[in-house]
Design an enzyme around this catalytic site. Structure first.
Site, PDB file in Angstrom:
ATOM      1  N   GLY A  44       0.817  -1.219   0.000  1.00 35.37           N
ATOM      2  CA  GLY A  44       0.000   0.000   0.000  1.00 35.37           C
ATOM      3  C   GLY A  44       0.842   1.257   0.000  1.00 35.37           C
ATOM      4  O   GLY A  44       0.625   2.160   0.803  1.00 35.37           O
ATOM      5  N   SER A  47      -0.024   5.734  -1.664  1.00 32.99           N
ATOM      6  CA  SER A  47      -0.494   6.992  -1.077  1.00 32.99           C
ATOM      7  C   SER A  47      -0.305   6.964   0.436  1.00 32.99           C
ATOM      8  O   SER A  47       0.110   5.952   1.007  1.00 32.99           O
ATOM      9  CB  SER A  47      -1.989   7.191  -1.388  1.00 32.99           C
ATOM     10  OG  SER A  47      -2.745   6.178  -0.748  1.00 32.99           O
ATOM     11  N   GLY A  48      -0.585   8.094   1.063  1.00 33.35           N
ATOM     12  CA  GLY A  48      -0.681   8.184   2.515  1.00 33.35           C
ATOM     13  C   GLY A  48       0.522   7.684   3.293  1.00 33.35           C
ATOM     14  O   GLY A  48       1.678   7.970   2.961  1.00 33.35           O
ATOM     15  N   ASP A  85      -2.520  -7.179  -4.993  1.00 32.73           N
ATOM     16  CA  ASP A  85      -3.763  -7.083  -4.230  1.00 32.73           C
ATOM     17  C   ASP A  85      -3.612  -8.071  -3.074  1.00 32.73           C
ATOM     18  O   ASP A  85      -3.481  -9.285  -3.313  1.00 32.73           O
ATOM     19  CB  ASP A  85      -4.953  -7.469  -5.130  1.00 32.73           C
ATOM     20  CG  ASP A  85      -6.285  -7.319  -4.400  1.00 32.73           C
ATOM     21  OD1 ASP A  85      -6.297  -7.346  -3.150  1.00 32.73           O
ATOM     22  OD2 ASP A  85      -7.311  -7.189  -5.093  1.00 32.73           O
ATOM     23  N   SER A 163      -1.255  -1.030  12.879  1.00 24.85           N
ATOM     24  CA  SER A 163      -2.486  -1.135  13.654  1.00 24.85           C
ATOM     25  C   SER A 163      -3.094   0.259  13.678  1.00 24.85           C
ATOM     26  O   SER A 163      -3.064   0.990  12.679  1.00 24.85           O
ATOM     27  CB  SER A 163      -2.160  -1.652  15.060  1.00 24.85           C
ATOM     28  OG  SER A 163      -3.310  -1.697  15.856  1.00 24.85           O
ATOM     29  N   TYR A 177     -13.950  -2.063  11.591  1.00 32.37           N
ATOM     30  CA  TYR A 177     -12.551  -1.664  11.347  1.00 32.37           C
ATOM     31  C   TYR A 177     -11.727  -1.892  12.620  1.00 32.37           C
ATOM     32  O   TYR A 177     -10.631  -2.473  12.570  1.00 32.37           O
ATOM     33  CB  TYR A 177     -12.501  -0.199  10.908  1.00 32.37           C
ATOM     34  CG  TYR A 177     -11.109   0.354  10.797  1.00 32.37           C
ATOM     35  CD1 TYR A 177     -10.275  -0.010   9.741  1.00 32.37           C
ATOM     36  CD2 TYR A 177     -10.609   1.242  11.754  1.00 32.37           C
ATOM     37  CE1 TYR A 177      -8.977   0.493   9.646  1.00 32.37           C
ATOM     38  CE2 TYR A 177      -9.321   1.753  11.659  1.00 32.37           C
ATOM     39  CZ  TYR A 177      -8.511   1.374  10.604  1.00 32.37           C
ATOM     40  OH  TYR A 177      -7.228   1.873  10.513  1.00 32.37           O
ATOM     41  N   LYS A 181      -8.252  -4.239  13.522  1.00 30.52           N
ATOM     42  CA  LYS A 181      -6.993  -3.768  14.117  1.00 30.52           C
ATOM     43  C   LYS A 181      -6.737  -4.454  15.464  1.00 30.52           C
ATOM     44  O   LYS A 181      -5.593  -4.733  15.816  1.00 30.52           O
ATOM     45  CB  LYS A 181      -7.001  -2.237  14.244  1.00 30.52           C
ATOM     46  CG  LYS A 181      -7.024  -1.519  12.888  1.00 30.52           C
ATOM     47  CD  LYS A 181      -5.818  -1.889  12.010  1.00 30.52           C
ATOM     48  CE  LYS A 181      -5.773  -1.101  10.716  1.00 30.52           C
ATOM     49  NZ  LYS A 181      -4.645  -1.490   9.836  1.00 30.52           N
ATOM     50  N   THR A 212      -4.634  11.406   5.310  1.00 31.68           N
ATOM     51  CA  THR A 212      -4.341  10.629   4.101  1.00 31.68           C
ATOM     52  C   THR A 212      -5.642  10.485   3.300  1.00 31.68           C
ATOM     53  O   THR A 212      -6.637  11.122   3.627  1.00 31.68           O
ATOM     54  CB  THR A 212      -3.859   9.207   4.475  1.00 31.68           C
ATOM     55  OG1 THR A 212      -4.963   8.532   5.106  1.00 31.68           O
ATOM     56  CG2 THR A 212      -2.680   9.226   5.431  1.00 31.68           C
TER      57      THR A 212
HETATM   58  N1  LIG Z   1      -5.262   7.567   8.081  1.00 36.39           N
HETATM   59  C1  LIG Z   1      -5.540   7.242   9.328  1.00 36.39           C
HETATM   60  O1  LIG Z   1      -6.176   8.046  10.079  1.00 36.39           O
HETATM   61  C2  LIG Z   1      -5.065   5.931   9.906  1.00 36.39           C
HETATM   62  C3  LIG Z   1      -5.045   5.785  11.309  1.00 36.39           C
HETATM   63  C4  LIG Z   1      -4.620   4.586  11.857  1.00 36.39           C
HETATM   64  C5  LIG Z   1      -4.206   3.548  11.053  1.00 36.39           C
HETATM   65  N2  LIG Z   1      -4.226   3.703   9.691  1.00 36.39           N
HETATM   66  C6  LIG Z   1      -3.781   2.555   8.869  1.00 36.39           C
HETATM   67  O2  LIG Z   1      -2.709   2.962   8.044  1.00 36.39           O
HETATM   68  C7  LIG Z   1      -2.668   2.155   6.861  1.00 36.39           C
HETATM   69  C8  LIG Z   1      -2.528   3.048   5.635  1.00 36.39           C
HETATM   70  O3  LIG Z   1      -3.679   3.853   5.502  1.00 36.39           O
HETATM   71  P1  LIG Z   1      -3.645   5.351   4.925  1.00 36.39           P
HETATM   72  O4  LIG Z   1      -4.242   6.214   5.957  1.00 36.39           O
HETATM   73  O5  LIG Z   1      -2.320   5.686   4.354  1.00 36.39           O
HETATM   74  O6  LIG Z   1      -4.758   5.195   3.775  1.00 36.39           O
HETATM   75  P2  LIG Z   1      -4.701   5.371   2.177  1.00 36.39           P
HETATM   76  O7  LIG Z   1      -4.053   6.662   1.813  1.00 36.39           O
HETATM   77  O8  LIG Z   1      -6.114   5.126   1.748  1.00 36.39           O
HETATM   78  O9  LIG Z   1      -3.749   4.188   1.692  1.00 36.39           O
HETATM   79  C9  LIG Z   1      -4.173   2.853   1.703  1.00 36.39           C
HETATM   80  C10 LIG Z   1      -3.185   2.025   0.895  1.00 36.39           C
HETATM   81  O10 LIG Z   1      -3.605   0.665   0.991  1.00 36.39           O
HETATM   82  C11 LIG Z   1      -3.630   0.117  -0.311  1.00 36.39           C
HETATM   83  N3  LIG Z   1      -4.677  -0.922  -0.408  1.00 36.39           N
HETATM   84  C12 LIG Z   1      -5.994  -0.841  -0.084  1.00 36.39           C
HETATM   85  N4  LIG Z   1      -6.607  -2.010  -0.315  1.00 36.39           N
HETATM   86  C13 LIG Z   1      -5.662  -2.860  -0.809  1.00 36.39           C
HETATM   87  C14 LIG Z   1      -5.667  -4.216  -1.253  1.00 36.39           C
HETATM   88  N5  LIG Z   1      -6.779  -4.972  -1.271  1.00 36.39           N
HETATM   89  N6  LIG Z   1      -4.507  -4.754  -1.685  1.00 36.39           N
HETATM   90  C15 LIG Z   1      -3.378  -4.018  -1.710  1.00 36.39           C
HETATM   91  N7  LIG Z   1      -3.300  -2.736  -1.326  1.00 36.39           N
HETATM   92  C16 LIG Z   1      -4.434  -2.171  -0.877  1.00 36.39           C
HETATM   93  C17 LIG Z   1      -3.894   1.279  -1.260  1.00 36.39           C
HETATM   94  O11 LIG Z   1      -3.283   0.982  -2.512  1.00 36.39           O
HETATM   95  P3  LIG Z   1      -4.011   1.032  -3.949  1.00 36.39           P
HETATM   96  O12 LIG Z   1      -5.348   1.688  -3.769  1.00 36.39           O
HETATM   97  O13 LIG Z   1      -3.070   1.812  -4.816  1.00 36.39           O
HETATM   98  O14 LIG Z   1      -4.081  -0.400  -4.338  1.00 36.39           O
HETATM   99  C18 LIG Z   1      -3.152   2.425  -0.565  1.00 36.39           C
HETATM  100  O15 LIG Z   1      -1.805   2.483  -0.987  1.00 36.39           O
HETATM  101  C19 LIG Z   1      -3.936   1.299   6.888  1.00 36.39           C
HETATM  102  O16 LIG Z   1      -3.608   0.000   7.365  1.00 36.39           O
HETATM  103  C20 LIG Z   1      -4.819   2.022   7.907  1.00 36.39           C
HETATM  104  O17 LIG Z   1      -5.731   1.145   8.532  1.00 36.39           O
HETATM  105  C21 LIG Z   1      -4.644   4.869   9.109  1.00 36.39           C
END
Ligand SMILES: NC(=O)c1ccc[n+]([C@@H]2O[C@H](COP(=O)([O-])OP(=O)(O)OC[C@H]3O[C@@H](n4cnc5c(N)ncnc54)[C@H](OP(=O)(O)O)[C@@H]3O)[C@@H](O)[C@H]2O)c1
Length: 302
Positions: A44, A47-48, A85, A163, A177, A181, A212
């Site tokens: 992943g 992005s983000g 994926d 997580s 969700y 986690k 993100t």
């Molecule tokens: N943002 C927050 O507030 C937050 C807080 C706590 C934890 N997190 C965790 O941090 C991690 C990253 O999230 P983010 O905030 O950076 O979100 P994001 O910008 O939406 O990035 C999510 C990434 O996951 C990839 N992804 C989604 N489904 C997938 C699949 N089936 N197979 C492979 N890749 C997949 C996407 O890649 P493509 O779409 O290019 O395939 C993208 O690169 C996640 O595990 C999330 O639960 C986020």
């Protein structure tokens, strides 16, 4: 094979050929030393948090392979992007084969790919809940299981699992969700005990709200119930506001880098000020007071 250079820096050269049946014998030898921490795979990374992490790891000297589901994802910022994926066994197997064919080793796996689901727990079909678990939990298992034989052969490896603070506190309207986690927390901490004899350690990183595409990519319930409309809308406003004030993905990336490179990793790393505060409150505030405060913060009747 081990050797020393003129400064006495010890290099461990591992012929990629020796590490993998799929490897290409003509390819480079990966030389490991303090300034070359090795090969990192970040799921992943389009992005983000994943993107910021891939860039931070690269700046720290790792050779980084990032993934996206989109095969056409650009190799930008000097990163090598591969299609994957995490819900697809064959896709994960090919990813690991491709990295090994190029480098012969994987020193660090960052299981970052994930998605959210916002709505009442009762508002999602079982199929929708299973689809979420397939990405956030079984996706992590798939990639981890595909990488472990290589790390065990190497006698060395680090796995960092994303997580969330929602992995250790309740999260109304994010119940499914949060369940994924919480599952990752139990899995990671248990796995760490199993893997220590092989020189492999597992650490958790727990961000709070981070700015993100996470919110834009949130799945919505597939069987909405009117009864939750008001509370769901209220929570939505709380989440939107919190997201705006959230940490930058670079803050989380810095924490992931620490989890990846600390000589002896901690089991969990809260990422950012808010996550650290929540972690302390969860540990030290009495359960009833924590419960009240959580409801108040989320605009739920106390
Ligand atoms: N943002 C927050 O507030 C937050 C807080 C706590 C934890 N997190 C965790 O941090 C991690 C990253 O999230 P983010 O905030 O950076 O979100 P994001 O910008 O939406 O990035 C999510 C990434 O996951 C990839 N992804 C989604 N489904 C997938 C699949 N089936 N197979 C492979 N890749 C997949 C996407 O890649 P493509 O779409 O290019 O395939 C993208 O690169 C996640 O595990 C999330 O639960 C986020």
């Amino acid at each position: 094979m081990a050797s020393s250079d003129r400064r006495g820096v010890r290099h461990i050269s591992i012929c990629a050929h020796a590490c993998s049946r799929q490897s290409n014998p003509k390819k480079e030898m990966i030389s490991m030393n303090k300034t070359n921490p090795g090969v990192a795979l970040v799921t992943g990374a389009s992005s983000g948090i994943g993107r910021a992490t891939a860039i931070a790891l690269q700046s720290a000297g790792f050779r980084v392979f990032g993934t996206s589901r989109r095969a056409a994802a650009k190799n930008s910022d000097g990163l090598t992007m591969l299609a994957c994926d995490v819900t697809d066994d064959a896709s994960v197997a090919k990813l690991v084969d491709d990295v090994l064919a190029e480098t012969g080793r994987i020193d660090l796996l960052v299981n970052n790919a994930g998605m959210g689901l916002f709505g009442g727990a009762e508002e999602s079909s079982l199929a929708q809940a299973q689809a979420l678990f397939d990405v956030n939990v079984f996706g992590v298992l798939r990639v981890t299981n595909a990488v472990l034989p290589t790390m065990r052969r190497q006698g060395k490896g680090r796995i960092v699992n994303l997580s969330s603070v929602q992995g250790f506190i309740p999260a109304p309207y994010f119940a499914l969700y949060a369940s994924t986690k919480h599952a990752i927390e139990g899995y990671s901490e248990s796995l760490d005990h199993e893997l220590r004899p092989f020189g492999i350690r597992v650490a958790l990183v727990e961000p709070a709200y981070t700015r993100t595409s996470f919110e834009d990519n949130l799945a919505r319930p597939d069987q909405l119930l009117d009864i939750y409309d008001a509370a769901r809308a209220g929570m939505n406003a709380v989440v939107r506001k919190a997201m705006e004030k959230g940490d930058s993905p670079e803050v989380v990336a810095k924490t992931i880098l620490a989890a990846a490179t600390d000589a002896v990793p901690r089991r969990r790393y809260a990422a950012g000020k808010m996550a650290r505060q929540v972690s302390l409150l969860r540990r030290f505030v009495p359960a009833s007071a924590f419960d009240k405060s959580l409801r108040k913060q989320n605009g739920l009747p106390v």
